[in-house]
Enzyme design. Structure first.
Site, mmCIF file in Angstrom:
data_model
loop_
_atom_site.group_PDB
_atom_site.id
_atom_site.type_symbol
_atom_site.label_atom_id
_atom_site.label_comp_id
_atom_site.label_asym_id
_atom_site.label_seq_id
_atom_site.Cartn_x
_atom_site.Cartn_y
_atom_site.Cartn_z
ATOM 1 N N LYS A 102 0.859 -1.180 0.000
ATOM 2 C CA LYS A 102 0.000 0.000 0.000
ATOM 3 C C LYS A 102 0.896 1.232 0.000
ATOM 4 O O LYS A 102 1.650 1.464 0.951
ATOM 5 C CB LYS A 102 -0.922 0.021 1.213
ATOM 6 C CG LYS A 102 -1.823 1.261 1.236
ATOM 7 C CD LYS A 102 -2.465 1.468 2.585
ATOM 8 C CE LYS A 102 -3.114 2.850 2.632
ATOM 9 N NZ LYS A 102 -3.546 3.221 3.997
ATOM 10 N N ALA A 189 -9.256 5.851 5.074
ATOM 11 C CA ALA A 189 -9.050 7.017 5.952
ATOM 12 C C ALA A 189 -10.337 7.791 6.225
ATOM 13 O O ALA A 189 -11.099 8.092 5.316
ATOM 14 C CB ALA A 189 -7.996 7.956 5.391
ATOM 15 N N ASN A 211 -8.469 1.684 10.520
ATOM 16 C CA ASN A 211 -7.683 1.305 11.690
ATOM 17 C C ASN A 211 -8.179 2.048 12.924
ATOM 18 O O ASN A 211 -8.681 1.466 13.882
ATOM 19 C CB ASN A 211 -6.204 1.570 11.449
ATOM 20 C CG ASN A 211 -5.303 1.006 12.540
ATOM 21 O OD1 ASN A 211 -4.095 1.102 12.464
ATOM 22 N ND2 ASN A 211 -5.859 0.383 13.579
#
Length: 259
Positions: A102, A189, A211
């Site tokens: 990534k 994100a 995350n």
């Protein structure tokens, strides 16, 4: 609508939820949250996470088994193409010629917004070097198409700023990117809660990576499970096709032949 599988760099995945491995209180929590999410692709920040570089420190791969999960090295913390390319090359050596990465090249420390000029440069170098590049980018449809043309195997536009939890601030652009892409588009994100993940999937995206939304929750394990179900529900909602919006009310029950 018939569903199609998620295929990235020639490999088919059952889960459309990708998760990060950072920000948890310890490796045990990382393991439990990953299992609750039922994710198959796990991102690892090579510059911040030990996957064998330091023999004296706990190794993430002891709890996230590469035989079970696809490890996705990322270049988090890189601010130029040179550092990002070097980080991917290091990951390839550490993981036995692993080529799926990534790419993430940041513009500044305050917003962590992508530096598009450096991202494009790094993407070209990595693709030419044989890497399968999943790339973090802005929500600009033109930039997204250029990254696809370079040869990136997946486009990952931000929903909003990394770690902000603001959700999808520009859904129209995300939808445009997906409509014109011939490779998987995964929102990356800014996801904060389960409804954000469902919304990303309802826009037609192929997956969601997160995350902070899980690791920073009061109960990360429960949130991981919630995100799993949100992604599944959002995908099903997209495939089912939502009803048309109307300006006025429409009775749920027929009005004909009333008593």
């Amino acid at each position: 609508m018939t569903d199609t599988p998620l295929i990235i760099a020639g490999k088919t995945y059952n889960s459309r939820l990708l998760v990060g491995s950072g920000k948890y209180q310890d490796l045990t929590e990382t393991k439990l949250a990953t299992e609750a999410a039922e994710a198959e692709i796990i991102t690892v920040a090579i510059r911040r996470t030990n996957i064998g570089q330091d023999k004296s420190e706990p190794n993430l791969l002891e709890v996230i088994n590469p035989d079970k999960y696809t490890i996705l090295p990322n270049t988090a913390g890189c601010y130029n193409a040179k550092d990002a390319v070097r980080t991917c090359q290091l990951a390839r050596e550490l993981l036995g010629r692993h080529t799926l990465v990534k790419l993430e090249v940041l513009g500044d420390e305050k917003t962590l917004y992508p530096n598009i000029v450096e991202t494009l440069s790094a993407a070209q170098i990595l693709v030419n070097d044989g890497f399968d590049v999943m790339v973090y980018t802005s929500d600009d449809p033109i930039v997204a198409k250029e990254l696809e043309n370079i040869g990136c195997c997946a486009i990952m536009p931000l929903a909003s700023l990394i770690g902000s939890g603001q959700g999808i601030t520009n859904p129209a652009n995300i939808k445009l990117i997906k409509q014109h892409a011939n490779v998987p588009v995964l929102v990356d994100a800014g996801i904060g809660c389960a409804s954000d993940a469902a919304k990303a999937m309802e826009l037609g995206c192929d997956g969601v990576l997160m995350n902070s939304a899980i690791a920073n929750a009061n109960d990360p394990i429960l949130m991981a499970s919630a995100m799993k179900h949100a992604v599944i529900a959002g995908r099903a909602s997209f495939l089912a096709g939502r009803m048309m919006k109307k300006a006025y009310a429409s009775a749920s029950s027929p009005m004909e032949n009333l008593i």
